[in-house]
Enzyme design. Sequence first.
Site, short mmCIF file in Angstrom:
data_model
loop_
_atom_site.label_atom_id
_atom_site.label_comp_id
_atom_site.label_asym_id
_atom_site.label_seq_id
_atom_site.Cartn_x
_atom_site.Cartn_y
_atom_site.Cartn_z
N HIS A 144 0.65 -1.46 0.21
CA HIS A 144 0.05 -0.15 -0.07
C HIS A 144 0.80 1.55 -0.39
O HIS A 144 2.21 1.25 0.08
CB HIS A 144 -0.74 -0.10 1.45
CG HIS A 144 -2.22 -0.81 1.34
ND1 HIS A 144 -2.89 -0.35 0.09
CD2 HIS A 144 -2.67 -1.70 2.03
CE1 HIS A 144 -4.09 -1.83 0.57
NE2 HIS A 144 -3.89 -2.16 1.51
N CYS A 181 0.68 2.51 -4.37
CA CYS A 181 -0.52 4.09 -5.03
C CYS A 181 -0.09 4.91 -4.61
O CYS A 181 0.74 4.31 -3.41
CB CYS A 181 -1.81 3.75 -4.61
SG CYS A 181 -3.34 2.61 -4.83
#
Length: 317
Positions: free
Chosen positions: A91, A144
């Site tokens: 993440h 991301c």
Amino acid sequence: MKDTQTKKLALLVGCNYANTPNELHGCINDVLAMRQVLINRFGFDPNHINLLTDAPGSLVMPTGANIKDALDHMVDQAEPGDVLYFHYSGHGTRVPSIKPPHTFRRLDEAIVPCDFNLITDLDFRNIVNRVPKGATFTILSDSCHSGGLIDKEKEQIGPSSLKNSNFTPTPTSIPIITKSKTIPFESILLHLSSLTHINTPDLATHFLELFGDTASLRFRFPSHEIDSIPSLHEDNGILLSGCQANETSADMNPNGGNGKAYGAFSNAIEIVLKENQGDLSNKEVVLRARNVLKIQGFVQHPCLYCSDDNANSLFLK
């Protein structure tokens, strides 16, 4: 007598966050696959590849402190001519960089280790600044908001240098479960607050309470000291990001969750290297990975940040 042979050192980090609301599926697979590529394609010694994953039973978990310790150890060993490589799959997030009462709140990029002790763009800038002249430090971040993950690094391929095409993804008949590799900072704040039991929206307060000296420089230094951390004119950092700073990267779980999961960007890099056996420049790798993702129907645009010379230098050579 000093060994003058070039060293190739790698740190590979995969975080799946199993059995949490933020669970991903392909991140550990990504770094295991890249480990084989480094050995078979680029001649890395397996003993010089450090693998950190949050798989059950892992002896060293990819916490923020452990990842930074491993990065520091790798840079401390580096000498001119060495090749350093950091591959992260997990993440990412963006956090406000300046506290109130300032009216301007820039968002800064960060990766999210398994304990949520964020490693920010400023931390990567600080690490890159320590790389010896003549060595290279390549970061590949399949996460991301990874564009710009080295603070103040020059953009070579990205939103300011290439216009995005109006591409419409092609529907696929194969059932694929897709998840964005992002955790909003509001969710990070909520998680940290539940651990500190401190009622404040200031992220730095929670990070310092939980992680102390291992917290990111973003949360430990006053803003005027942060601004004074320089970027070198021709530094040795090379960032290949899975997407632009305002975009998300995909975690894929094919065949309804019954296939082998993977990160879309990591997989695109593997395809590019498999289909092109000759040497490729950093710029060529990113442009070809963009094309692979476009053909596959992904709406994410890998970027390249580095000096002009490193843009045209060979990937991991």
